[in-house]
Scaffold this motif. Structure first.
Motif, mmCIF file in Angstrom:
data_model
loop_
_atom_site.group_PDB
_atom_site.id
_atom_site.type_symbol
_atom_site.label_atom_id
_atom_site.label_comp_id
_atom_site.label_asym_id
_atom_site.label_seq_id
_atom_site.Cartn_x
_atom_site.Cartn_y
_atom_site.Cartn_z
ATOM 1 N N LYS A 50 6.192 -21.198 -58.225
ATOM 2 C CA LYS A 50 5.670 -22.317 -59.014
ATOM 3 C C LYS A 50 4.470 -21.883 -59.826
ATOM 4 O O LYS A 50 3.575 -21.220 -59.309
ATOM 5 C CB LYS A 50 5.216 -23.454 -58.079
ATOM 6 N N PHE A 51 4.440 -22.295 -61.075
ATOM 7 C CA PHE A 51 3.276 -22.062 -61.927
ATOM 8 C C PHE A 51 2.214 -23.127 -61.659
ATOM 9 O O PHE A 51 2.534 -24.267 -61.274
ATOM 10 C CB PHE A 51 3.677 -22.166 -63.407
ATOM 11 N N SER A 52 0.956 -22.748 -61.915
ATOM 12 C CA SER A 52 -0.082 -23.784 -61.951
ATOM 13 C C SER A 52 0.203 -24.629 -63.186
ATOM 14 O O SER A 52 0.869 -24.163 -64.116
ATOM 15 C CB SER A 52 -1.460 -23.132 -62.040
ATOM 16 N N ARG A 106 -1.293 -20.467 -65.964
ATOM 17 C CA ARG A 106 -2.139 -19.270 -65.940
ATOM 18 C C ARG A 106 -2.051 -18.537 -64.609
ATOM 19 O O ARG A 106 -2.453 -17.400 -64.503
ATOM 20 C CB ARG A 106 -3.597 -19.652 -66.235
ATOM 21 N N ILE A 107 -1.563 -19.240 -63.570
ATOM 22 C CA ILE A 107 -1.412 -18.596 -62.263
ATOM 23 C C ILE A 107 -0.013 -18.908 -61.739
ATOM 24 O O ILE A 107 0.422 -20.059 -61.751
ATOM 25 C CB ILE A 107 -2.467 -19.108 -61.253
ATOM 26 N N LEU A 108 0.664 -17.851 -61.299
ATOM 27 C CA LEU A 108 1.978 -18.045 -60.710
ATOM 28 C C LEU A 108 1.843 -17.849 -59.211
ATOM 29 O O LEU A 108 1.246 -16.873 -58.754
ATOM 30 C CB LEU A 108 2.962 -17.030 -61.285
ATOM 31 N N ALA A 109 2.399 -18.789 -58.460
ATOM 32 C CA ALA A 109 2.376 -18.652 -57.003
ATOM 33 C C ALA A 109 3.800 -18.441 -56.536
ATOM 34 O O ALA A 109 4.704 -19.144 -56.967
ATOM 35 C CB ALA A 109 1.779 -19.897 -56.368
ATOM 36 N N GLU A 115 1.856 -15.313 -52.600
ATOM 37 C CA GLU A 115 1.246 -14.340 -53.502
ATOM 38 C C GLU A 115 0.927 -15.008 -54.845
ATOM 39 O O GLU A 115 1.612 -15.941 -55.266
ATOM 40 C CB GLU A 115 2.194 -13.153 -53.730
ATOM 41 N N PHE A 116 -0.086 -14.457 -55.480
ATOM 42 C CA PHE A 116 -0.530 -15.039 -56.752
ATOM 43 C C PHE A 116 -0.551 -13.975 -57.835
ATOM 44 O O PHE A 116 -0.813 -12.795 -57.565
ATOM 45 C CB PHE A 116 -1.925 -15.638 -56.597
ATOM 46 N N LEU A 117 -0.281 -14.396 -59.030
ATOM 47 C CA LEU A 117 -0.254 -13.484 -60.168
ATOM 48 C C LEU A 117 -0.903 -14.202 -61.349
ATOM 49 O O LEU A 117 -0.531 -15.320 -61.686
ATOM 50 C CB LEU A 117 1.213 -13.156 -60.478
ATOM 51 N N ASN A 118 -1.903 -13.530 -61.954
ATOM 52 C CA ASN A 118 -2.593 -14.166 -63.086
ATOM 53 C C ASN A 118 -1.831 -13.924 -64.386
ATOM 54 O O ASN A 118 -1.267 -12.858 -64.590
ATOM 55 C CB ASN A 118 -3.988 -13.602 -63.230
ATOM 56 N N PHE A 119 -1.868 -14.905 -65.244
ATOM 57 C CA PHE A 119 -1.218 -14.790 -66.551
ATOM 58 C C PHE A 119 -2.229 -15.058 -67.656
ATOM 59 O O PHE A 119 -3.172 -15.832 -67.471
ATOM 60 C CB PHE A 119 -0.066 -15.788 -66.660
ATOM 61 N N GLN A 120 -2.013 -14.385 -68.795
ATOM 62 C CA GLN A 120 -2.843 -14.718 -69.946
ATOM 63 C C GLN A 120 -2.169 -15.855 -70.721
ATOM 64 O O GLN A 120 -1.050 -16.231 -70.416
ATOM 65 C CB GLN A 120 -2.985 -13.486 -70.851
ATOM 66 N N GLU A 121 -2.893 -16.255 -71.739
ATOM 67 C CA GLU A 121 -2.379 -17.402 -72.493
ATOM 68 C C GLU A 121 -1.021 -17.098 -73.112
ATOM 69 O O GLU A 121 -0.162 -17.957 -73.231
ATOM 70 C CB GLU A 121 -3.376 -17.790 -73.585
ATOM 71 N N ASP A 122 -0.813 -15.836 -73.493
ATOM 72 C CA ASP A 122 0.461 -15.453 -74.108
ATOM 73 C C ASP A 122 1.521 -15.117 -73.059
ATOM 74 O O ASP A 122 2.544 -14.523 -73.378
ATOM 75 C CB ASP A 122 0.258 -14.275 -75.062
ATOM 76 N N LEU A 123 1.237 -15.497 -71.812
ATOM 77 C CA LEU A 123 2.145 -15.300 -70.697
ATOM 78 C C LEU A 123 2.398 -13.819 -70.392
ATOM 79 O O LEU A 123 3.451 -13.435 -69.897
ATOM 80 C CB LEU A 123 3.467 -16.047 -70.917
ATOM 81 N N ASN A 124 1.419 -12.978 -70.734
ATOM 82 C CA ASN A 124 1.469 -11.592 -70.277
ATOM 83 C C ASN A 124 0.761 -11.496 -68.944
ATOM 84 O O ASN A 124 -0.202 -12.202 -68.683
ATOM 85 C CB ASN A 124 0.781 -10.667 -71.276
ATOM 86 N N THR A 125 1.270 -10.642 -68.106
ATOM 87 C CA THR A 125 0.671 -10.548 -66.780
ATOM 88 C C THR A 125 0.196 -9.126 -66.507
ATOM 89 O O THR A 125 0.729 -8.157 -67.060
ATOM 90 C CB THR A 125 1.656 -11.005 -65.705
ATOM 91 N N ASP A 126 -0.829 -9.037 -65.689
ATOM 92 C CA ASP A 126 -1.340 -7.711 -65.348
ATOM 93 C C ASP A 126 -0.630 -7.120 -64.138
ATOM 94 O O ASP A 126 -0.948 -6.022 -63.701
ATOM 95 C CB ASP A 126 -2.842 -7.769 -65.102
ATOM 96 N N GLN A 186 -0.944 -7.535 -61.204
ATOM 97 C CA GLN A 186 -1.731 -7.290 -59.984
ATOM 98 C C GLN A 186 -1.735 -8.539 -59.120
ATOM 99 O O GLN A 186 -2.386 -9.520 -59.445
ATOM 100 C CB GLN A 186 -3.155 -6.901 -60.350
ATOM 101 N N GLU A 187 -0.986 -8.495 -58.046
ATOM 102 C CA GLU A 187 -0.876 -9.678 -57.192
ATOM 103 C C GLU A 187 -2.004 -9.735 -56.176
ATOM 104 O O GLU A 187 -2.575 -8.709 -55.805
ATOM 105 C CB GLU A 187 0.471 -9.656 -56.461
ATOM 106 N N TYR A 188 -2.337 -10.934 -55.768
ATOM 107 C CA TYR A 188 -3.243 -11.138 -54.635
ATOM 108 C C TYR A 188 -2.622 -12.225 -53.790
ATOM 109 O O TYR A 188 -1.752 -12.964 -54.263
ATOM 110 C CB TYR A 188 -4.655 -11.485 -55.076
ATOM 111 N N SER A 189 -3.014 -12.330 -52.536
ATOM 112 C CA SER A 189 -2.298 -13.246 -51.666
ATOM 113 C C SER A 189 -3.214 -14.005 -50.724
ATOM 114 O O SER A 189 -4.387 -13.684 -50.569
ATOM 115 C CB SER A 189 -1.240 -12.495 -50.861
#
Lengths: 459, 652
Positions: B71-73, B77-80, B89-100, B102-105
């Motif tokens: 699920k997205f926030s 900007r954050i995908l869970a 786990e969480f994944l950050n997204f930029q405005e253009d939906l590009n992701t780095d 790098q997951e954190y949990s």
């Protein structure tokens, strides 16, 4: 007064009938009193005809009245060559002058305008229940006897109900009392009638009254005028009297409403008895259209349903009408009564020190505080002389046919003001002994601005 | 429309996604209405499609095992993503939906607890629903960590989340019928609302979970929050019911409505345009309920029956690339199977066929309903509560007047009263808003049918159908005017004009007169002018017009004009005197009218009247040049001689 204004004779003749000598009797269609011998009848009719013919030489207008010391004769030609003539006795008083007894005739007590109006009414009432003379003849293939029978049948009874001595300005106006009502209630009544006429298409015309005051008429003005007269002066009082005396044996009210037929079936459970159902002739959509007059009442509300005689009217049909009319009329009547009582209470709280009569020729609306009740059953609350004065002022204003104003002070210190402005007449009677002309003028101006502020009535 | 017999339709353009397969998993997040197609655990790509083109995205994730939930926030900007029962786990997204990448949990608390699911309560807040209760976290994307805000210990069977109201409903207890609502309106705050119990049709023995999550939904219906519970009958002889619990302001739930299904078996519930739509798989039919339509009440609860008898959803054809080249087209129509076993419904109005790769929203088509609900009273009541129903309502109202289908006046009266009730409420709110007041409950989205709508779209029927009896037309208009008046709505002039024209065309002048006498037709200058124009055919109209102008109190000039045009010079003079206008009126106008009467006495009188005025105003009886009265002065002299002029005041 030892002698009231009384009816001496009343006759209907056609000047075209019996043109040859010796056939004069053929002219006479109706003659009251009936017991008079033929010779007298012929003489009287002949004299009237002579006067009519004679006066034609002097004026384009037909002869209206003939004044003699002891009698007053009024003439009316309702249809081509058909004349109705009425003669009344002038009231008199036995007096002693210089030790000699003599009779003083009060010619001024008999006002032409009043008795001409009564004569016209007599014709219109006949027409309401029988149609025009011409129609009757046409239907009877020109058989004069048919017309004679109709006239006799109608006038023998009608003339007995004439209250000549009570004739006054209201007879001249022959107007209609309208019920003052707020817009929303009026619209509800309108919608009720529309829905009634849509549900029962055989109901051709409808009139709605409350407390003998008109709220709505689907009939044309002239039809309604005479119908109103019949309802308020004949049908309603007779019905009320019947009700007072227990009336017919009606089934007890189990329907949960107060509605009942005033004319038509007295008992809705008896399929064979349509009761008394008058037939009337109206001229709203076609000439002399014959209709049943079905009158239904609930509390103080009354509705007149006119049904063309070609549509069959039966008791089961009346039951259907009753089931719609009963509850709705009862509800409307109680809602109107609430509003009406408030209005009456408001009027009574500010009892005015004056009396007035108002009439509008355009919609026939009339109002009076001079008469104790609208239908003149309980008399008047001003002196007879003053009442007559109203008639005289009216006759004057009518003659001129221009807007104007007349202010009179009577020997009994009563001020009477008559005003006419664009088809409306307003008469005020003020009892203010000390007032002068200027005071009265101001007072009337004030009255007009309070009571007539919603209409264009010039000072 | 080729088939008008269906009123429940699937939206024309479904969201297409890759169907479920061995390598492709599909997830749906009903809070954001986003569908995720995850290939090979994300390594082969994740395609997310939202309700509109803009919200679609595709990206890659590391394959770290099968995804359970994703699920997205709300701001994307954050995908869970949940891959185990312990962590998310969480994944950050930029405005253009590009992701780095790098997951954190975040793991749930307690050794034996399991995560049942998670929901986003805001862009940076997430709630874990675990077997042991709720864990409320704040996500700090920059720090790639989460901060615990609050935990709530509670035995949890299952949960339902309503994103639009930020409301979480927890089922607890052995039977599962104790429901705990939690609200997350204010950031960082978890509000516990009073718990309540759902009554069960029969007590299961031995005691086991009796209220299942598939039988409970939450929905906003007519701006009220409801918990909608499907109650299966204890035996198949009676039909199933749907029970509505309304969450009150204080959070207390109250049983308000019961919907009688008269069927049993498996059901799915949607809410479309404030209607509760119930699908029955066995019979492949659906029914709709409108809790605003009249039902039977026992004083506490209102019982409703379906608005219409059960009917299927309108068949849906999908255009698919064709394999059959001989047909000459590269696309073939495919008839979708309705009520398929592959269907899953989501709130409020979503149907997904995962095998087909289709996501539809359900819609109500109003036109077919018109003929299905014969009771116009009920029909209008129903339509008034629907969005975009205005053209349909107007059409129904118009049809009610057409010969052959004409409704009774009683029925019209009821319909107009309904229309005008909402019209009045609308006007009141407008009035309050324009007065700068804040209005509570402005969300009244009811359709408003105003006088111009009726005039242009409904009463125009009278023009088109010349065979309508005038009596009916008048009755209809009076009924409408009555209804407007009853609700205290000002009637527009064009309605009066319409009714007057009809009365005049049919020579019903006396009726018209009576309407005016009782002020059914309200006073106005245009109406007065209309009456004046009728004078030639109906003389009393003159009096009615003058009365009206008098009552308006702003039409003195018009009154003078009317009197002068009727050559009523003396009344005109008296009138200006009575209203105190003598000093300002144009003498020329009066003199001209006086001369036109060809009555020398009148001319003389009017002339003398104005000489007096001149004397009073300017101490000189002569007319000023600016008044342009020279012609009349000459005329006066030629008629009456110089001596007739008022003598000039002597100079002292």
């Amino acid at each position: 007064m030892s002698e009231d204004i009384s009816l001496l004779n009343f006759f209907v003749f056609n000047s075209e009938y019996g043109p040859r000598e010796g056939e004069e009797e053929k002219k006479i269609l109706f003659y009251y009193p009936g017991e008079v011998d033929v010779d007298t009848k012929i003489k009287r009719v002949g004299l009237s005809e002579a006067i009519i013919k004679f006066s034609e030489t002097f004026s384009d207008k037909p002869c209206q009245s003939l004044h003699t010391q002891k009698t007053r004769q009024v003439f009316y030609e309702p249809e081509q060559c058909f004349w109705i003539v009425m003669t009344v006795a002038i009231p008199f008083k036995e007096k002693i002058k210089d030790g000699q007894p003599f009779t003083e005739y009060r010619d001024d007590h008999v006002q032409d305008s009043v008795y001409e109006a009564i004569l016209r009414q007599a014709y219109k009432m006949f027409k309401l229940f029988n149609g025009t003379f011409t129609t009757i003849l046409a239907r009877a293939n020109g058989e004069v006897e048919a017309l004679k029978q109709r006239l006799e049948h109608f006038y023998d009874k009608y003339l007995l109900t004439l209250k000549l001595a009570q004739g006054d300005i209201l007879d001249v106006f022959n107007g209609i009392h309208f019920l003052p009502l707020d817009k929303n209630t009026y619209l509800r009544i309108q919608c009720f009638i529309n829905s009634l006429e849509a549900t029962f298409p055989f109901v051709k015309y409808t009139a709605f009254l409350y407390n003998e005051k008109l709220v709505w008429s689907g009939l044309e003005q002239e039809d309604m005028r005479i119908m109103y007269k019949y309802l308020t002066h004949s049908l309603f009082p007779t019905f009320m009297e019947q009700e007072l005396h227990g009336g017919q044996n009606r089934p007890p009210v189990t329907s949960g409403h107060y509605g009942k037929f005033m004319t038509g079936p007295p008992n809705l459970n008896d399929d064979r008895n349509m009761g008394k159902l008058p037939r009337v002739y109206v001229n709203t959509e076609e000439i002399d259209e014959e209709c049943y007059l079905l009158v239904y009442t609930a509390l103080s509300a009354t509705i007149c349903l006119l049904v063309n005689v070609r549509s069959p009217l039966t008791v089961p049909l009346c039951r259907k009408l009753d089931s719609m009319l009963g509850p709705q009329m009862t509800k409307l009547a109680s809602d109107i009564s609430e509003q009406y009582n408030k209005r009456v209470a408001a009027l009574n709280s500010t009892e005015p020190v004056f009396k007035y009569v108002y009439f509008n020729h355009m919609n026939l609306a009339q109002q009076t505080t001079v008469h104790i009740d609208l239908q003149k059953r309980s008399g008047v609350n001003i002196h007879k002389d003053v009442l007559r004065l109203l008639g005289d002022i009216n006759a004057d204003l009518t003659k001129e046919n221009e807007d104007g104003e007349t202010i009179v002070k009577t020997t009994s210190d009563v001020w009477v003001v008559g005003k006419k402005s664009d088809q409306r007449e307003f008469y005020v009677i003020i009892t203010q002994r000390t007032a002068n002309l200027i005071d009265i003028n101001e007072e009337v101006k004030r009255l007009c601005s309070t009571y007539l502020n919603s209409i264009f009535f010039l000072d | 429309m080729d088939n008008d017999n269906y009123y429940i339709v699937l939206c024309k353009n479904p969201i297409r996604f890759e169907p479920v397969s061995k390598v492709n998993n599909v997830f749906f997040d009903d809070a954001n209405k986003q569908v995720f197609a995850v290939r090979s655990g994300g390594a082969m790509g994740v395609v997310m499609k939202g309700p509109d083109e803009k919200s679609s995205a595709s990206f890659r994730m590391e394959d770290r095992g099968d995804i359970i939930s994703i699920k997205f926030s709300p701001d994307k900007r954050i995908l869970a993503a949940q891959r185990s029962s312990k962590t998310v786990e969480f994944l950050n997204f930029q405005e253009d939906l590009n992701t780095d990448q790098q997951e954190y949990s975040q793991a749930c608390k307690g050794k034996t607890t399991e995560i049942r699911g998670f929901v986003w309560s805001s862009n940076t807040e997430i709630i874990f629903i675990t077997s042991g209760g709720l864990e409320h976290y704040q996500v700090l994307p920059e720090k790639r960590s989460l901060k615990s805000l609050k935990t709530q210990a509670l035995q949890v069977n299952w949960y339902v989340w309503l994103g639009s109201s930020n409301l979480l409903l927890i089922s607890s207890g052995t039977l599962g019928n104790t429901l705990y609502p939690f609200q997350f309106k204010t950031p960082g705050v978890m509000t516990k609302l009073p718990k309540f119990e759902v009554d069960l049709p029969a007590m299961p023995r031995p005691q086991k979970l009796a209220l299942l999550d598939r039988d409970v939904i939450m929905a906003v219906i007519y701006e009220n929050l409801y918990i909608v519970v499907l109650r299966h009958p204890p035996s198949t002889s009676t039909g199933a019911e749907i029970v509505l619990y309304q969450i009150q302001k204080e959070g207390l739930a109250r049983k308000t409505d019961v919907l009688k299904l008269e069927m049993s078996g498996r059901f799915a519930i949607n809410v479309v345009d404030n209607l509760i739509m119930v699908h029955h798989q066995a019979s492949k039919t659906s029914v709709i309920f409108d809790i605003h339509l009249e039902g039977k009440s026992d004083g506490y609860v209102t019982y409703h029956y379906p608005v219409l008898s059960p009917l299927g959803i309108k068949p849906f054809k999908l255009l698919l690339p064709s394999l059959n080249m001989q047909a000459g087209t590269d696309r073939a129509e495919y008839n979708c199977e309705l009520y398929s076993a592959n269907w899953i419904v989501f709130q409020p109005d979503i149907v997904i066929d995962a095998k087909l790769g289709c996501l539809w929203t359900l819609q109500i088509s109003l036109n077919p309903l018109v003929t299905m609900i014969p009771d116009k009273d009920r029909l209008i009541q129903f339509l008034l509560n629907r969005t975009d129903s205005k053209p349909v309502i107007l059409n129904v109202c118009a049809q009610m007047l057409v010969p052959g289908k004409q409704a009774s006046l009683q029925s019209l009266a009821k319909v107009y009263d309904m229309l005008n009730l909402t019209y009045k409420q609308h006007l009141d709110i407008q009035g309050q808003l324009s007065a700068g007041e804040t209005v509570s409950g402005t969300g009244n989205k009811k359709v408003v049918i105003e006088q111009p709508d009726m005039f242009t779209h409904v009463f125009s029927v009278f023009e088109e159908h010349k065979d309508i009896k005038y009596k009916f037309i008048v009755a209809v208009l009076i009924e409408y005017i009555r209804s407007l008046n009853q609700f205290g709505i000002l009637v527009q002039h064009y309605l009066y004009e319409l009714i007057i024209n009809i009365l005049v065309q049919n020579n019903c002048f006396y009726q018209l007169h009576q309407f005016l006498q009782y002020h059914v037709l309200s006073d106005s200058k245009p109406l007065a002018c209309l009456m004046l124009s009728l004078e030639t055919v109906y003389p009393p109209a003159h009096q009615l017009a003058l009365d009206m102008l008098k009552r308006l109190q702003t039409a003195n000039e018009e009154i003078v004009e009317v009197l002068l045009s009727k050559q009523q010079l003396l009344p005109a003079l008296r009138f200006i005197r009575s209203v105190g206008n003598v000093d300002v009126v144009s003498a020329r106008k009066f003199l001209e009218a006086a001369l036109n009467t060809n009555d020398n006495m009148i001319f003389y009188t009017v002339f003398k009247f104005f000489e007096q005025r001149n004397l009073k105003l300017k101490a000189n009886p002569r007319f000023q040049t600016g008044e342009h009265c020279e012609q009349y002065v000459q005329q006066f002299e030629s008629l009456f001689g110089y001596e007739a002029f008022m003598s000039l005041p002597t100079v002292q």
